[in-house]
Design an enzyme around this catalytic site. Structure first.
Site, short mmCIF file in Angstrom:
data_model
loop_
_atom_site.label_atom_id
_atom_site.label_comp_id
_atom_site.label_asym_id
_atom_site.label_seq_id
_atom_site.Cartn_x
_atom_site.Cartn_y
_atom_site.Cartn_z
N GLU A 1 -7.67 5.56 -11.69
CA GLU A 1 -8.41 5.63 -11.62
C GLU A 1 -9.61 6.91 -12.67
O GLU A 1 -10.94 6.42 -12.96
CB GLU A 1 -8.82 7.21 -10.44
CG GLU A 1 -8.27 6.85 -9.31
CD GLU A 1 -7.87 7.51 -8.42
OE1 GLU A 1 -8.18 7.64 -7.07
OE2 GLU A 1 -7.26 9.14 -8.04
N GLU B 1 -1.68 8.53 -22.58
CA GLU B 1 -0.72 8.95 -21.80
C GLU B 1 0.42 7.69 -21.01
O GLU B 1 1.80 7.96 -20.49
CB GLU B 1 -1.72 9.56 -20.35
CG GLU B 1 -1.04 9.78 -19.08
CD GLU B 1 -2.08 9.23 -18.22
OE1 GLU B 1 -2.13 9.97 -16.80
OE2 GLU B 1 -3.31 8.86 -18.13
N GLU C 1 -10.49 16.30 -6.53
CA GLU C 1 -10.39 15.67 -7.80
C GLU C 1 -11.06 13.92 -7.72
O GLU C 1 -11.00 12.71 -8.79
CB GLU C 1 -10.26 15.60 -8.95
CG GLU C 1 -8.90 15.50 -8.24
CD GLU C 1 -8.06 15.69 -7.09
OE1 GLU C 1 -6.94 15.25 -7.44
OE2 GLU C 1 -8.38 16.54 -5.72
N ASP D 1 0.61 7.98 -8.97
CA ASP D 1 -0.44 8.03 -7.84
C ASP D 1 -1.69 7.06 -8.82
O ASP D 1 -2.09 7.16 -9.95
CB ASP D 1 -1.41 9.62 -7.99
CG ASP D 1 -1.71 10.16 -9.40
OD1 ASP D 1 -0.61 10.30 -9.65
OD2 ASP D 1 -2.79 10.71 -9.21
N TRP E 1 5.64 18.43 -13.37
CA TRP E 1 6.47 17.52 -13.78
C TRP E 1 6.30 17.42 -15.70
O TRP E 1 6.60 17.06 -16.33
CB TRP E 1 6.64 16.56 -12.92
CG TRP E 1 5.92 15.33 -12.56
CD1 TRP E 1 4.40 14.88 -12.92
CD2 TRP E 1 6.15 13.95 -13.26
NE1 TRP E 1 4.07 13.59 -12.63
CE2 TRP E 1 5.46 12.33 -12.97
CE3 TRP E 1 7.32 13.71 -13.66
CZ2 TRP E 1 5.81 11.31 -12.88
CZ3 TRP E 1 8.14 11.87 -13.19
CH2 TRP E 1 7.07 10.85 -12.66
N GLY F 1 3.41 12.52 -8.03
CA GLY F 1 2.73 11.71 -10.00
C GLY F 1 3.01 10.10 -9.89
O GLY F 1 1.97 10.05 -10.83
N ARG G 1 -0.26 20.85 -2.79
CA ARG G 1 0.69 20.32 -2.76
C ARG G 1 1.41 20.70 -4.27
O ARG G 1 0.72 21.37 -4.91
CB ARG G 1 0.45 18.94 -3.40
CG ARG G 1 -0.82 18.26 -3.92
CD ARG G 1 -0.76 16.86 -3.86
NE ARG G 1 -2.33 16.68 -4.84
CZ ARG G 1 -3.14 16.36 -5.10
NH1 ARG G 1 -4.27 17.03 -3.46
NH2 ARG G 1 -3.80 16.15 -6.28
N SER G 2 2.47 20.15 -4.45
CA SER G 2 3.59 20.21 -5.36
C SER G 2 3.21 18.93 -5.95
O SER G 2 2.71 18.19 -6.17
CB SER G 2 4.57 21.10 -5.31
OG SER G 2 5.28 21.53 -6.50
N GLN G 3 4.51 18.49 -6.68
CA GLN G 3 4.70 17.65 -8.38
C GLN G 3 6.55 17.34 -7.57
O GLN G 3 6.96 18.41 -7.54
CB GLN G 3 4.10 17.52 -8.84
CG GLN G 3 3.18 16.24 -9.69
CD GLN G 3 2.54 16.95 -10.48
OE1 GLN G 3 2.77 17.37 -11.34
NE2 GLN G 3 2.00 15.60 -10.86
#
Length: 546
Positions: free
Chosen positions: A522, A507, A291, A325, A171, A323, A217-219
């Site tokens: 994180e 970001e 990760e 997270d 995304w 997304g 998984r996807s997003q």
């Protein structure tokens, strides 16, 4: 209603140790070439690389659980030299010897994939010129990747976010592509679109990111928006060209819906008691994220007396698919990550995107009616009615739906504006939602993600570029121009302020009154940054400096 989480799709039938490899099984779908031009370059469909936890399991656990690197993503992005089984055997043979140095062992047998650093650019450039200079820096090629790397190959050049995110994210890329088109790099945006079509051809879906450990998984499904934007720019048979991939994307998200009983769930699909079919976030694995291995183990350990660890891991992974997270949006206790229950929540943003996917499929089928057997327009209408019925909080805003209470959740979040962005909101609901957003989310630096201060990065005080654009674009669609402009201009002011002080785009941003550097989560705030660059360019064109 209690969703039947064990009713997993095909991937979930694999034994746990083979799950990652099973999730990466190739799925080739023929793609027609656009009229009047050659087909986009494609790579041969090949099995996805096996994930690091299966390539060298003992070494993997030693490195991650020993926290050899401060960022757990660092090791799973390194590439082993030689055959993984031989390196694993060598580690098992040497680890008990006196003076064994694990970090030195890694340096001997692995190659680094360092963070993508943005070089020092000219300090006298303006914001727009700085972003234009960043595009070549953030452009990478993955046409060939080393054997046993966690990186996934792509046929075309692409733009990555930056910093620790040196691969493609699903995304993120949509908002990056907005900026590429705005800055005259529409050809690169089209190449990125072809890369996503290739991923659907190869894996049956778009993974969270182009790493083997993201394949389960996807997003948020923005592929249909990418296609629609390309059709708007190019005015060609773009919808028809990508119809096979649109159908495959839809099949991925709707897998398990056929025959699903009311009051039950299967993977990413839920059927409510009244028969309404909606979607949720999910992950095909229920182990710690590779990760973030130690983070997840510690989170699950906090509630080990009351919840199975696999359930917690799945909810953490599902939040990664969202997304967001992480965010108090997914928690029962806003201050405790271990209270996460993502899979028990029907998200308003995901279902808005699925509505748009159904509408886009209907448009593509109109161009190629013989290729369709499903009435996607009817499905879009059914979803719209279900969203208006179940994802509307009577207090006056769109909200997520809780499968346990069978009612809309109370949280006010920036996701409430996705129904406006997708164009499914009723005028009255759009106006009421705009009023709540202005009263509870509008801040000095733009739209805050939620009003809650939890220490998580998708909560206050942080604001994120993609959510600013969703809000601005959605509000403009419903003639809420004054609020859209407030959000857009305030966010631009915050981006400009950080740029003036630090000469970089980041970001995420602290959009509350303090204006300090954004944090939480994180890892530290990252420099780059793909989706911030894209949204900033679009907002600058909408709202140029006065």
């Amino acid at each position: 209603m209690k969703p039947q989480a064990l009713r997993a799709p095909l991937y979930g039938l694999c034994a746990s140790l083979l799950l990652a490899a099973c999730a990466g099984a190739p799925r080739a779908v023929p793609r027609p070439a656009p009229a009047g031009s050659p087909p986009a370059p494609r790579l041969a469909a090949t099995p996805a690389p096996v994930t690091p936890d299966l390539l060298y399991p003992a070494l993997f656990r030693a490195v991650q659980e020993g926290e050899v690197f401060s960022d757990q993503k660092h090791f799973v992005d390194m590439t082993v030299r030689g055959e993984p089984a031989q390196v694993e055997a060598r580690y098992l043979a040497e680890r008990g010897r006196p003076g064994f140095d694990l970090k030195a062992f890694l340096a001997q047998h692995f190659d680094e994939d360092p963070p993508l650093q943005v070089p020092v650019l000219r300090q006298d450039t303006g914001l727009r010129a700085h972003i234009d200079a960043l595009w070549p820096v953030l452009t990478r090629s993955f046409k060939t990747v080393p054997p046993h790397s966690s990186a996934l190959a792509l046929p075309q050049p692409t733009v990555v976010p930056g910093g620790r995110f040196r691969e493609v994210y699903y995304w993120d890329s949509y908002f990056t592509m907005l900026g590429l088109a705005e800055s005259g790099r529409g050809a690169l945006a089209r190449q990125m679109l072809d890369n996503f079509a290739y991923q659907i051809d190869t894996y049956g879906h778009v993974p969270n990111g182009t790493r083997s450990y993201y394949l389960s998984r996807s997003q948020p499904p923005f592929f249909a928006f990418m296609v629609s934007d390309a059709a708007t720019r190019e005015g060609k048979d773009v919808h028809g060209r990508y119809l096979p991939q649109l159908q495959a994307e839809y099949a991925y998200w709707m897998r398990g819906s056929e025959g699903l009983a009311p009051g039950s769930a299967s993977a990413r699909v839920v059927r409510l008691a009244d028969g309404s079919v909606l979607n949720r976030y999910w992950d095909d694995r229920d182990t710690p994220r590779q990760e973030a291995w130690v983070h997840d183990i510690r989170t699950a350990a906090e509630v080990r007396q009351t919840r199975p660890a696999g359930e917690v891991y799945r909810d953490l992974r599902a939040a990664a698919e969202s997304g967001w997270d992480f965010s108090s949006r997914w928690f029962d206790d806003p201050q405790r990550l271990s209270s996460i229950h993502t899979t028990q929540i029907v998200p308003v943003d995901l279902n808005s995107l699925m509505y748009h996917l159904e509408r886009t499929l209907a448009a593509a089928c109109a161009e190629q009616p013989k290729a369709c057997t499903t009435d996607y327009a009817a499905r879009a209408r059914q979803r719209q009615a279900a969203i208006e019925r179940h994802l509307w909080n009577p207090k006056g805003y769109y909200a997520d739906y809780d499968l346990r209470t069978q009612a809309p959740r109370e949280q006010v979040t920036a996701a409430m504006l996705f129904p406006l962005f997708a164009g499914l909101a009723s005028p009255a609901h759009a106006q009421a939602t705009a009023q709540v957003a202005q009263a509870q989310l509008l801040a000095q630096g733009g739209l805050v993600t939620t009003p809650v201060r939890s220490g998580q990065q998708w909560d206050a005080p942080n604001g994120w570029a993609p959510l600013q654009w969703v809000a601005v674009d959605g509000l403009r669609r419903y003639q809420q121009h004054a609020l859209a402009e407030k959000i857009g201009r305030r966010f631009l002011t915050r981006v400009q302020g950080v740029f003036d002080a630090e000469h970089k785009l980041t970001e995420k941003y602290d959009v509350l009154a303090t204006g300090q550097g954004a944090g939480g989560g994180e890892y530290p705030n990252q420099d780059g940054f793909g989706w911030t660059n894209g949204v900033t360019l679009r907002l600058l064109d909408l709202y140029p400096p006065r």
